[in-house]
Design an enzyme around this catalytic site. Structure first.
Site, PDB file in Angstrom:
ATOM      1  N   ASP A 217      35.595  47.998  44.333  1.00  0.00           N
ATOM      2  CA  ASP A 217      36.233  46.682  44.477  1.00  0.00           C
ATOM      3  C   ASP A 217      35.237  45.555  44.234  1.00  0.00           C
ATOM      4  O   ASP A 217      35.162  44.598  45.006  1.00  0.00           O
ATOM      5  CB  ASP A 217      36.878  46.559  45.858  1.00  0.00           C
TER       6      ASP A 217
ATOM      7  N   ASP B 149      39.123  49.126  41.048  1.00  0.00           N
ATOM      8  CA  ASP B 149      39.286  47.678  41.179  1.00  0.00           C
ATOM      9  C   ASP B 149      38.051  46.979  40.623  1.00  0.00           C
ATOM     10  O   ASP B 149      37.104  46.660  41.338  1.00  0.00           O
ATOM     11  CB  ASP B 149      39.587  47.244  42.620  1.00  0.00           C
TER      12      ASP B 149
ATOM     13  N   TYR C  49      39.331  42.171  38.768  1.00  0.00           N
ATOM     14  CA  TYR C  49      40.272  41.264  39.447  1.00  0.00           C
ATOM     15  C   TYR C  49      40.805  40.181  38.506  1.00  0.00           C
ATOM     16  O   TYR C  49      41.184  39.095  38.946  1.00  0.00           O
ATOM     17  CB  TYR C  49      39.677  40.670  40.732  1.00  0.00           C
TER      18      TYR C  49
ATOM     19  N   ASN D 192      44.337  49.779  41.889  1.00  0.00           N
ATOM     20  CA  ASN D 192      45.605  49.053  41.702  1.00  0.00           C
ATOM     21  C   ASN D 192      45.426  47.819  40.817  1.00  0.00           C
ATOM     22  O   ASN D 192      46.347  47.433  40.100  1.00  0.00           O
ATOM     23  CB  ASN D 192      46.208  48.659  43.051  1.00  0.00           C
TER      24      ASN D 192
ATOM     25  N   HIS E 164      40.944  55.822  44.657  1.00  0.00           N
ATOM     26  CA  HIS E 164      40.901  54.406  45.048  1.00  0.00           C
ATOM     27  C   HIS E 164      41.433  54.135  46.465  1.00  0.00           C
ATOM     28  O   HIS E 164      40.784  53.474  47.269  1.00  0.00           O
ATOM     29  CB  HIS E 164      41.657  53.544  44.038  1.00  0.00           C
TER      30      HIS E 164
ATOM     31  N   HIS F 267      45.642  47.525  54.034  1.00  0.00           N
ATOM     32  CA  HIS F 267      46.071  48.698  53.262  1.00  0.00           C
ATOM     33  C   HIS F 267      46.281  49.927  54.143  1.00  0.00           C
ATOM     34  O   HIS F 267      46.123  51.068  53.669  1.00  0.00           O
ATOM     35  CB  HIS F 267      45.068  49.027  52.146  1.00  0.00           C
TER      36      HIS F 267
ATOM     37  N   HIS G 290      39.409  50.197  47.783  1.00  0.00           N
ATOM     38  CA  HIS G 290      40.669  49.550  48.138  1.00  0.00           C
ATOM     39  C   HIS G 290      40.559  48.615  49.347  1.00  0.00           C
ATOM     40  O   HIS G 290      40.990  47.461  49.295  1.00  0.00           O
ATOM     41  CB  HIS G 290      41.749  50.605  48.367  1.00  0.00           C
ATOM     42  N   VAL G 291      40.017  49.117  50.452  1.00  0.00           N
ATOM     43  CA  VAL G 291      39.849  48.304  51.656  1.00  0.00           C
ATOM     44  C   VAL G 291      38.511  47.586  51.556  1.00  0.00           C
ATOM     45  O   VAL G 291      37.476  48.233  51.339  1.00  0.00           O
ATOM     46  CB  VAL G 291      39.896  49.196  52.906  1.00  0.00           C
ATOM     47  N   HIS G 292      38.516  46.259  51.712  1.00  0.00           N
ATOM     48  CA  HIS G 292      37.310  45.472  51.473  1.00  0.00           C
ATOM     49  C   HIS G 292      36.420  45.453  52.709  1.00  0.00           C
ATOM     50  O   HIS G 292      36.206  44.418  53.357  1.00  0.00           O
ATOM     51  CB  HIS G 292      37.686  44.068  51.013  1.00  0.00           C
TER      52      HIS G 292
END
Ligand code: NAG
Ligand code: NAG
Ligand code: NAG
Ligand code: NAG
Ligand code: NAG
Ligand code: NAG
Ligand code: NAG
Ligand code: NAG
Ligand code: NAG
Ligand code: NAG
Length: 466
Positions: A170, A197, A200, A234, A319, A329, A356-358
């Site tokens: 991400d 990711d 962006y 995603n 991801h 998420h 996925h999770v920041h």
């Protein structure tokens, strides 16, 4: 009991390496994981402006730009070189093992894509094959303005072959992303495992594709010199039916070719490679994974073909995490976990990396494969035979940090912290690997979380690894 004891030992080990912040010991619920008290600013940071030197095109006449590498075959003896030019150019790479002496050359292919009213530059991709293992290669690109780079091939697969993988997820292209990448560049990481990711670009109206170009220029200072292994997230989907864009992963698959056919995959977003001591399986959280679906067929074939004498370490990248105790998420990865987790346990996968999770989170080895609808056995169990799960979606993108956790901390969650950073997975030999997580606020040399991972197949030491 053994698990709790080992957990305490881990805490003592952490003390020994002098981590910062407060240490959580066993609490009233018997939890022994740690939620870091450390908090970075919660406001999202902005993307680097278009005129920032980190994203500007290189100077020159139709210069090769956005240069990046990935593995080009199954075994690590090939590299795919990708770059973009604004005008047409010859898709040729000159290369050799001496600086400035490019005795070999290889032709490849050029592609382009359109997205709504954007037309990409000329995307060139060339596969350099039959390279020697563990060798430094120099290469050059460009018909007029010429640019030179180098990379080092991995050692041949084998039992006691040390190797260091970097982990970033991400990433995006903010000032925080720039800090993450700058720290990674100072690290000893030899190949970057990217858990998805990327740019962006789709956070801009109409998935503003120019942000793919700026992102690929941003990562070049690492990705032109060592392979980045790609996972689709995603933000790579770019499904915009309102303007006729319905081809999933369109920009991603045009810009970031993967060696998927080498592992008999039929889809560029899931595939597998061997690299040094590791067999790495890349899965797609956003492609069908049910029984009979091509991804499940691929995964089962691939797991059955893993040879732990050739590649002792078995790593899975995807991801959307299966174990995540952040509210962000939450449970999005659950259906894929239900479908695939038993297979990963059966084939003794060592570690699963997700993004996925920041934020950052590491579990103890955990499994949750007993439930069968009627038996009520739906609680995750600490289990030394099961994989460790690591969420590393903390690259620093424009959406900001995910700062709210579920409480209490589940007992399988060993450490969680809402900060940006990157990780290193350092394989020492067939039995031992060390995971370290480096938060951006510290210097690269500082380790904010670490753990020894014991190989599921080869480690016979009997230590309780929970
Ligand atoms: C980038 O553009 C902005 C706005 O046009 C300007 O204020 C800034 O000085 C520029 N920065 C550089 C490094 O050129
Ligand atoms: C290759 O040689 C050039 C010219 O001597 C030098 O500038 C460059 O740093 C060298 N590159 C490497 C990777 O050694
Ligand atoms: C693409 O369309 C958008 C929105 O209609 C517009 O703002 C932009 O200028 C267009 N870009 C090009 C290259 O035509
Ligand atoms: C791919 O399939 C072919 C034909 O069945 C087989 O020979 C080969 O070993 C397979 N490769 C991998 C990496 O599974
Ligand atoms: C696994 O790899 C080892 C080491 O290369 C080799 O000796 C062995 O034959 C392989 N096993 C299988 C089943 O292919
Ligand atoms: C632990 O994992 C192993 C390997 O998947 C499995 O056989 C065993 O049943 C698991 N134990 C529990 C208690 O879930
Ligand atoms: C579900 O698990 C229970 C307890 O282990 C077992 O008795 C039952 O037969 C299982 N049901 C099915 C459909 O497998
Ligand atoms: C972890 O928590 C679950 C329920 O929350 C419990 O069933 C399990 O025994 C706990 N495991 C350990 C090792 O404490
Ligand atoms: C593997 O590496 C670990 C950590 O460096 C070391 O303690 C262990 O002795 C090594 N094992 C072998 C078989 O070399
Ligand atoms: C994917 C693709 O188009 N590959 C082609 C690239 O170019 C070589 C020769 O230059 C062809 O053999 C490939 O089929």
């Amino acid at each position: 009991m053994g698990c709790v004891l080992a957990g305490l030992l881990d805490v003592l080990l952490l003390l020994a390496v002098a981590v910062t912040g407060s240490l959580g010991l066993v609490d009233a619920e018997g939890n022994f994981g740690r939620t870091s008290a450390y908090r970075r600013k919660l406001a999202a940071s902005v993307d680097l402006p278009y005129n920032d030197s980190l994203v500007l095109p290189p100077p020159g006449v139709n210069p090769p730009q956005q240069v990046h590498l990935t593995q080009g075959d199954y075994l690590g003896k090939a590299v795919i070189v990708t770059w973009i030019t604004d005008q047409t150019a010859t898709p040729i790479v000159y290369y050799g093992t001496k600086n400035g002496s490019y005795v070999d050359s290889q032709m490849g292919n050029t592609t382009q894509y359109t997205f709504y009213n954007y037309t990409s530059g000329f995307i060139h991709f060339v596969t350099l094959s039959d390279l020697e293992y563990n060798t430094k290669y120099y290469y050059k690109l460009g018909d007029v303005t010429v640019r030179e780079f180098f990379f080092i091939t991995p050692p041949a697969p084998g039992l006691d072959v040390p190797y260091i993988f970097g982990l970033i997820g991400d990433l995006g292209q903010t000032y925080d992303s720039a800090t993450t990448l700058a720290h990674y560049l100072e690290s000893p990481g030899q190949t970057l495992l990217n858990v998805g990711d990327l740019s962006y670009a789709d956070d801009y109206p109409l998935d503003y594709q120019v942000r793919w170009d700026t992102w690929s220029r941003f990562i070049e200072r690492s990705a032109a010199y060592q392979p980045w292994i790609w996972t689709a997230g995603n933000h790579e989907l770019e499904f915009l039916p309102a303007v006729g864009e319905t081809t999933l992963f369109k920009s991603f698959t045009h810009r970031f070719p993967t060696p998927y056919t080498a592992s008999n995959s039929t889809d560029p977003v899931y595939y597998s490679i061997k690299r040094g001591p590791a067999h790495i399986i890349v899965l797609s959280s956003y492609s069908a994974y049910g029984k009979y679906d091509p991804q499940q067929v691929f995964l089962l074939n691939e797991l059955a073909s893993v040879n732990r004498t050739l590649t002792p370490w078995l790593i899975v990248l995807l991801h959307s995490p299966w174990y995540n105790s952040n509210t962000y998420h939450y449970m999005e990865g659950e259906t894929m976990r239900v479908e695939f987790e038993a297979f990963l346990n059966e084939y003794q996968v060592d570690v699963v990396f997700a993004g996925h999770v920041h934020a950052y989170e590491r579990t103890y080895p955990v499994s949750n494969i007993r439930y069968n609808i009627t038996n009520g056995l739906c609680t995750p169990m600490l289990n030394n035979s099961a994989p460790t799960y690591i969420v590393i979606g903390d690259g620093g993108n424009i959406e900001g940090i995910a700062g709210v956790y579920t409480e209490p901390q589940p007992n399988y969650s060993a450490y969680r912290e809402a900060s940006f950073g990157h990780g290193l997975f350092q394989i020492y030999n067939r039995t031992h690997a060390e995971w370290t997580w480096h938060r951006n606020q510290d210097g690269e040399a500082v380790v904010a979380d670490s753990a020894i991972l014991y190989n599921k197949v080869w480690y016979k030491g009997g230590r309780n690894q929970c």
